[in-house]
Write a protein that holds these residues in place. Structure first.
Motif: not given
Length: 217
Positions: A80, A83, A115, A118-119, A121-124
Motif C-alpha cells: 500500500p 505506487s 494515480y 500515487e501510493p 493506499k490512496t486508491y478506491s
C-alpha cells in the motif's frame, strides 16, 4: 499440470480445527479447464490460494509444471505504500517480465491516469480492481485462476476486460470458482467438488454440477 500430493490444510480457532483439505492427492491436468465447486465455507478460495502459491499447506506439497497466475483480480499482494507503477514493476520482475513493457500495458488498460504514480493506499476499490485486473492480463500465464471476479468499471471498460480475457483463454487453461453454473459451463469442461476436506474430481463438468446441486439441497 498442477499436482496436489497429500495436501493437508486447516485453520485452528479457539473452538475447533477447520479442515479445508484432508490429505488430498489429485491432479489438474494440462489442456483442460476446471470448475472448482463447493458450498459456502467449504474452502474453495483457500484451495485456490494453495494452487497459486499465495498460501502454503500445513503439510504435503503442491507442484506446478505450468505457469500459474495468482487468482485473477487478486490485489492482496500490493504494497500500500508503493505506487501503482512500483507495484507493477515489482511483480513484473518476480515473473521475469520487462517492467517497462508490463507498466505500459497496465497504464493503458487500467485508465487510472496520474494515480499510477500515487501510493496504492490512496486508491478506491474500483481503481485497485482496475490495476489488479490489468496486471493479471499484462503477464501471460499457461493457467489462469479465477475466483468470483466481479464486474469492474463502466460498461465500456467491462467490454475491454471481456475481450482481452477472451483472447487469453483461447490458448490457456482455467480453474474457475463461481456460484454461476452458467459461467462454469461456459468456461470449463471438467469439475472438482470440495466437500468435508475431500476434493472429488469429475471428467465431465455436468457431473460436478450435479454433485454440487445435491450438496446445496
Amino acid at each position: 499440470m498442477i499436482q496436489l500430493s497429500n495436501v493437508y490444510k486447516y485453520y485452528k480457532t479457539e473452538a475447533h480445527r477447520k479442515v479445508i483439505l484432508d490429505h488430498v492427492s489429485t491432479v489438474f491436468e494440462q489442456g483442460w479447464s476446471y470448475g472448482l465447486l463447493g458450498v459456502n465455507g467449504a474452502g474453495k478460495s483457500t484451495t485456490m490460494r494453495l494452487i497459486a502459491g499465495t498460501e502454503l499447506p500445513n503439510s504435503g506439497k503442491v507442484r506446478r509444471s505450468t505457469r500459474v497466475s495468482w487468482p485473477l483480480g487478486f490485489s492482496g499482494g500490493f504494497d500500500p505504500l508503493m505506487s501503482g507503477r512500483e507495484n507493477v514493476h515489482f511483480v513484473a520482475r518476480i515473473y521475469g517480465e520487462d517492467p517497462r513493457k508490463v507498466s505500459r500495458f497496465v497504464e493503458d488498460f487500467a485508465e487510472i491516469g496520474d494515480y499510477i504514480n500515487e501510493p496504492v493506499k490512496t486508491y478506491s476499490s474500483g481503481m485497485m480492481a482496475r490495476l489488479a485486473f490489468g496486471l493479471s492480463m499484462a503477464i501471460e500465464f499457461e493457467c489462469y485462476l479465477i475466483d468470483e471476479v466481479t464486474a469492474v468499471g463502466d460498461a465500456r471498460f467491462q467490454a475491454r476486460c471481456e475481450e482481452v480475457f477472451r483472447r487469453r483463454r483461447e490458448n490457456t487453461d482455467l480453474i474457475v470458482i463461481s456460484h454461476s453454473m452458467a459461467t462454469i459451463k461456459s468456461f470449463c469442461s471438467r469439475g472438482a467438488v470440495l466437500v468435508d476436506g475431500r476434493l472429488m474430481m469429475f471428467q465431465d463438468v455436468d457431473q460436478a454440477i450435479e454433485m454440487y446441486n445435491r450438496l446445496n439441497r
